[in-house]
Design an enzyme around this catalytic site. Sequence first.
Site: not given
Ligand code: GLV
Length: 328
Positions: A236, A265, A283
Site C-alpha cells: 500500500r 493514489e 496498482h
Molecule cells: C490489492 O491491492 C488488493 O488488496 O487486493
Amino acid sequence: MKVYITYKIPEAGLKRLEGKCCFNFNEQDKLLSKKELSARIADVDALICLLEDRIDRDVLDVGEKLRIVSNFAVGYNNIDVDYASQRGIMVTNTPGVLTETTADLAWALLMSVARRVVEGDSFVRSGKFSGWRPELMLGSDVHGKALGVVGLGRIGQAMALRAAGFNMKVLYYSPSPLDRENELSEWATYVDLETLLSRSDFVTLHVPLNDSTYHLIDESKLLLMKPTAFLINTSRGPVLDERALVKSLKEGIIAGAALDVYENEPALSPGLSELSNVVLVPHVGSATHQTRNRMAEMAAENVIAVLSGEIPPNLVNKELLQQRSARL
Ligand code: GLV
C-alpha cells in the site's frame, strides 16, 4: 435481498450472483463520491466495494440494513472494520487467490528497475538505439544478490520463494520468525528492519497498511539502505513516505525504485514521474484475467453465504463469530 456493487466487477462474479439476489452496480466508469455511495446503499443488505471506496462510519451508518461489506481486494484498510463489527456487519476480502499473481508483478518490477527495461523500451521506440555498445544502459545484477522482504505473509513468502531461482540470499522482517516447518525457514534469515535495510540489494514491501505500518519506510529508513539498492512496493502506498523516496532517489541515497501503489493514489508526489530510476505501474498487482475473475467470484460467494445465513469463507472480523456463539 438487495446487493449493491460500487463498480462493475468481472462477469464471473456477476454470474455467481444471478438468480441468488437482486443486484445493481455503478455503471459509470468512475468511482462514486461518498454522497453518491450513501444514496445507493440506504436499503441494501450487502455491498461489494473496491479498495478505493472509503467505507467509514458515516457510510456504514447510512447502510442501516447492511449485513456484509465484501471487499474486492485482499487489503481492507479502506473499511472501518472495528465500527462494522460494532454494528454486527461482516467484512470479507479475497485472500489467497492473488498471492502468486502479486508476487509475479513484484518480481517483474524488481527485474525491470534493475535491468532498466522500461528505460530501454523508450530508448528503442524513440529511435535512439544505434547499435550494441560496451557501456550502453548498464544495470545491476539480480542473481546472487540479497533480497530483503518486509512482511513475510502470503505474498512476501511467494516473493521470497521465487528468489531461490536466482540464487539470492533472503533476509526477512516480520512480526515473528517463521515456523520451523515452513520450507523458507531453512534459507531465509530473520533480521530486524534496520539490518534488513542496510544489508539488502533489493527491498520489497509486503505489509498490510495499518497504524503501525504507516510510513514504515521514511527518510531515516531510506538512509539505511545501500546507495546501490532498489526498493519495490506492491503493498500500500502510505507504507512508504513517497516525498522522502523522491528526495532519496534524486540525491542518490538509493539506486532506484519500482512502485505499483502510491501514497495518495492516483496522484503522484511531485517529481516522482520525472525520475528515470523509477518504474511506475498503476496498482495492477492482482490484474490478470484469471485472478480478477476469481476475485469477483469470491466477493460474490462471500455475499451469497451471508445472505443465506452462513459464515462467509473469507471473514475478516472473526470476532463476530465469537459474539454469535456467545449468544447461542
Ligand atoms: C490489492 O491491492 C488488493 O488488496 O487486493
